[in-house]
Design a protein around this motif. Structure first.
Motif, short mmCIF file in Angstrom:
data_model
loop_
_atom_site.label_atom_id
_atom_site.label_comp_id
_atom_site.label_asym_id
_atom_site.label_seq_id
_atom_site.Cartn_x
_atom_site.Cartn_y
_atom_site.Cartn_z
N LYS A 276 31.97 44.69 -34.81
CA LYS A 276 33.20 44.86 -35.44
C LYS A 276 34.07 43.64 -35.08
CE LYS A 276 32.33 49.70 -36.21
NZ LYS A 276 32.81 51.20 -35.78
N THR A 277 33.76 42.67 -34.33
CA THR A 277 34.46 41.84 -33.58
C THR A 277 35.83 42.33 -32.87
OG1 THR A 277 35.74 41.36 -35.86
CG2 THR A 277 33.91 39.81 -34.90
N ASP B 289 33.24 45.62 -29.17
CA ASP B 289 32.24 45.87 -29.98
C ASP B 289 31.91 44.57 -31.07
OD1 ASP B 289 30.48 46.47 -32.32
OD2 ASP B 289 31.38 48.65 -32.44
N SER C 282 28.36 47.04 -27.12
CA SER C 282 29.84 48.03 -27.33
C SER C 282 30.06 48.41 -25.87
CB SER C 282 29.59 48.87 -28.56
OG SER C 282 28.53 49.87 -28.04
#
Length: 74
Positions: free
Chosen positions: A71-72, A68, A58
């Motif tokens: 969290k794509t 990130d 991230s």
């Protein structure tokens, strides 16, 4: 504040390199990246600039998520 925790496989003159870089930089703080040629310094800067996508991890700038992998967000 910059919070960066990234990993990426790189290929250099000495073969494959597994890069893992993690640090937190406070606002107004000056930081230097140093190391031998091929260690991944430029790759870290390219990931921070958005020119090279990390494989995982991230990047957060002042609380905003720039990257990130979980969290794509890219």
């Amino acid at each position: 504040m910059i919070a960066i925790n990234v990993t990426r496989k790189l290929f250099g003159a000495n073969g494959e390199l597994s890069l893992h870089f993690e640090t937190t930089i406070a606002n107004g703080e000056l930081v230097t990246l140093y190391g031998p040629s091929g260690a991944g310094k430029t790759s870290v800067l390219r990931m921070l600039a958005g020119l090279l996508k990390p494989e995982s991890g991230s990047i957060r700038i002042d609380g905003d998520v720039w990257f990130d992998s979980a969290k794509t967000v890219n």
